[in-house]
Design an enzyme around this catalytic site. Structure first.
Site, PDB file in Angstrom:
ATOM      1  N   LYS A  79      -1.221 -38.118  15.658  1.00 38.14           N
ATOM      2  CA  LYS A  79      -2.060 -38.715  16.711  1.00 38.14           C
ATOM      3  C   LYS A  79      -1.368 -38.506  18.057  1.00 38.14           C
ATOM      4  CE  LYS A  79      -4.409 -43.042  18.019  1.00 38.14           C
ATOM      5  NZ  LYS A  79      -4.661 -44.462  17.734  1.00 38.14           N
ATOM      6  N   SER A 154      -9.699 -46.071  17.237  1.00 38.33           N
ATOM      7  CA  SER A 154      -9.377 -44.947  18.066  1.00 38.33           C
ATOM      8  C   SER A 154      -8.698 -43.782  17.332  1.00 38.33           C
ATOM      9  CB  SER A 154      -8.437 -45.398  19.195  1.00 38.33           C
ATOM     10  OG  SER A 154      -7.187 -45.769  18.668  1.00 38.33           O
ATOM     11  N   SER A 178      -7.906 -49.886  15.021  1.00 37.20           N
ATOM     12  CA  SER A 178      -7.904 -48.427  15.255  1.00 37.20           C
ATOM     13  C   SER A 178      -7.323 -47.568  14.146  1.00 37.20           C
ATOM     14  CB  SER A 178      -7.156 -48.109  16.550  1.00 37.20           C
ATOM     15  OG  SER A 178      -7.983 -48.342  17.662  1.00 37.20           O
TER      16      SER A 178
END
Lengths: 487, 106
Positions: A79, A154, A178
């Site tokens: 990420k 997210s 998230s």
């Protein structure tokens, strides 16, 4: 031999160790898959091919020397929120475009020490603010189960990449859901550890009292193994908990006889999709058949969690994001004086949702409104925390859905922030209370979209969540990669 | 002023512009309208918290009861200044370069 794509990290390690495949070959296999499938899914912001192959060559040399490491030679996407030395780290924001961190986040250092291979940077909502990954300033990621739908957010890039077999596993961050929500909407496993269990050093901050790093994987075993690598005290993070890390793996395969699971009545009200409700009911039966007992519990302040969360997280974000000023790193737009430079830089560098949250956060902290909003929310946070403390006097684990709906259509909630915020209603209370929670695939809806089950534990009781999840996964054996990505 | 739900507005355009200034954000005119309407709705939703009596409740700022983390006072290497400033959009040597903050008199 099983398809490499559906193997666990441990299976891959065993192939690498026996030299049935080299790390370079395995890395090329993933690079090829990314080329083949990611043009449509768009989970990777960038692929670091050269760097990956260099790391893979290094891993192969180490394997030949007989070295070991839990991830030695295993390629993974990351990420784009974890500072990675020498690799552009943007948080999916224009304001950090071109930012090359001069140091590694602690989690990245630990992956490196264990020999992982860095495949590329995975997409996310800008500064992790969002529930659909549509707030990325670079691209929109699609859900591998239905390309017209969002992957959640997210950590949507991480969940989509794992679900499509474009990364064996990944790490996400979870401030209000998230990790768990995208894991649920993409049909993979996601764990948000206890606040303080994993060091946040080198994690680009969104809301510091809520942010936590955790694994996103295709199975519970990988989740346990990755958590073991990243968990533990770190002197570089003053909120990191100095408690020993249990042997998570030793809990996998233990039975759950006598385990008490709480079902909070506040999580089963109107608004939940029928298929989600049905899947949760079935899951309860499966666990009951395997020896767990169930108790009805109440978390009476649940309805206040979303309002509390969006006051606290925006307040913290407005403060954390003050650092993006065009001076130390990232974008600078010149102005007529320094204040004008700040304003123009932040106008060009931040997206809509980020600006909305900075304004809201500044407002709730501003003189005259602080008591009515920020202080009030901090007090309600105490009530929400106590709800869980009381509930855990009656049960060991709490079971809920992760999200009231399955993956929604791209664009559907983009113009309506409040509706988007309310989609995190089942994940947010856990962050406010700092508890560990695991998201696990538990079935599919009528459109063949994955449904996620949430298991919430007491502080530092991740092992118990993994134990329950492992058993559930073994009994149910739910598909985690869509057929078209199995080739 | 009333909002779309015919309730008194929680926030005005002037307030949004003022808060944007405090946050060092320049906003486009259409953004001011949009944020006023959206943040008004969000703040109205947040009013639900007022139905709770929290007079005697202590606020929570951190969930983990940790004291200050001390370490032994031993000198250690830190990030070299050159590395720490390498990402600056403008710099002179290892210094950040910014527009003048204090006006110089001739």
């Amino acid at each position: 031999m099983d398809s490499i794509v559906s193997m666990t990290i441990r299976d891959l390690k065993s192939l690498l160790k026996k030299r049935q495949i080299s790390s370079v070959e395995l890395t090329r296999l993933y690079l090829d898959r990314i080329r083949r499938y990611d043009g449509v899914i768009q989970s990777y912001l960038s692929v670091t091919e050269e760097y990956a192959l260099k790391m893979a060559e290094e891993a192969d040399k180490r394997i030949q020397r007989g070295d070991d490491g839990y991830l030695l030679g295993v390629p993974m996407g990351i990420k784009d929120i974890f500072c990675t030395q020498g690799i552009e780290t943007t948080c999916a924001s224009q304001i950090l475009k071109g930012f090359i961190p001069p140091y590694d986040a602690t989690v990245i250092r630990r992956l490196k020490e264990n020999g992982y291979v860095h495949l590329g940077r995975l997409n996310m909502d800008e500064f992790a603010m969002g529930s659909s990954t549509e707030n990325s300033s670079f691209q929109v990621t699609r859900n591998p189960w239905d390309l017209t739908r969002i992957p959640g957010g997210s950590s949507g890039g991480s969940a989509a990449a794992v679900a499509a077999g474009l990364s064996v596993a990944s790490l996400g961050t979870d401030t209000g859901g998230s990790i768990r929500q995208p894991a649920a909407l993409c049909g993979v496993v996601g764990l948000k550890p206890t606040y303080g269990r994993v060091s946040r050093y080198g994690l680009i901050a969104f809301a510091s009292s809520l942010d936590q790093i955790g694994p996103i994987t295709r199975n519970v075993e990988d989740c346990a193994d990755l958590l073991a690598i990243i968990a533990g005290h770190d002197p570089m993070d003053s909120t990191s908990i100095p408690a020993p890390v249990p042997d998570y793996r030793s809990y996998l395969g233990q039975d759950i006889k006598g385990l008490k699971i709480g079902i909070p009545k506040e999580y089963f009200l109107e608004g939940m999709e029928e298929d989600v409700q049905e899947a949760i009911k079935n899951s309860i039966q499966v666990l009951a058949k395997n020896g767990a007992s169930f108790v009805d519990i109440s978390l009476p302040h649940t309805e206040y969690a979303v309002a509390t969360y969006y006051i606290i997280c925006t307040a913290e974000a407005s403060s954390n994001l003050a650092r993006y000023d065009g001076v130390k790193y990232g974008l600078r737009v010149e102005g007529k004086d320094i204040i004008d430079m700040y304003k123009k830089t932040r106008l060009s560098g931040f997206g809509k949702e980020v600006k909305r949250r900075i304004i809201l956060g500044t407002y709730v902290l501003s003189s005259g409104y602080y008591d009515a909003y920020y202080r009030k929310a901090s007090k309600v946070r105490t009530l929400i925390r106590r709800d869980f403390e009381n509930a855990f006097s009656e049960c060991d684990v709490i079971l809920t859905p992760v999200s009231p709906t399955t993956a929604f259509k791209a664009g559907e909630r983009l113009e309506d922030p409040l509706t988007m915020y309310l989609s995190d209603i089942f994940t947010i209370p856990v962050n406010l209370a700092g508890l560990p929670a695991l998201s696990l695939p538990c079935g599919f809806d009528r459109n063949n979209l994955p449904i996620g089950l949430q298991l919430i534990g007491q502080p530092l009781d991740e092992a118990r969540l993994l134990q329950v999840a492992y058993l559930f996964e073994k009994v149910q054996n739910i598909q985690t990669i869509p057929d078209r990505y199995m080739e | 002023m009333q909002n779309v739900d015919n309730k008194p507005m929680k926030i005005t355009k002037d307030m949004i512009e003022y808060v944007a200034h405090l946050s060092r954000l320049e906003l486009e005119p259409q953004e001011i309208d949009l944020y006023t309407e959206q943040i008004d709705r969000i703040l109205s939703y947040m009013d639900t918290l007022n139905s709770l009596d929290t007079t005697h409740i202590e606020p929570t700022s951190h969930v983990v009861p940790l004291g200050t983390a001390f370490r032994d006072d031993i000198v250690q290497d830190s990030l070299p200044v050159g590395d720490a400033t390498q990402n600056a959009p403008r710099r002179k040597g290892t210094f950040f370069e910014v527009p003048p903050i204090i006006e110089m008199e001739e």
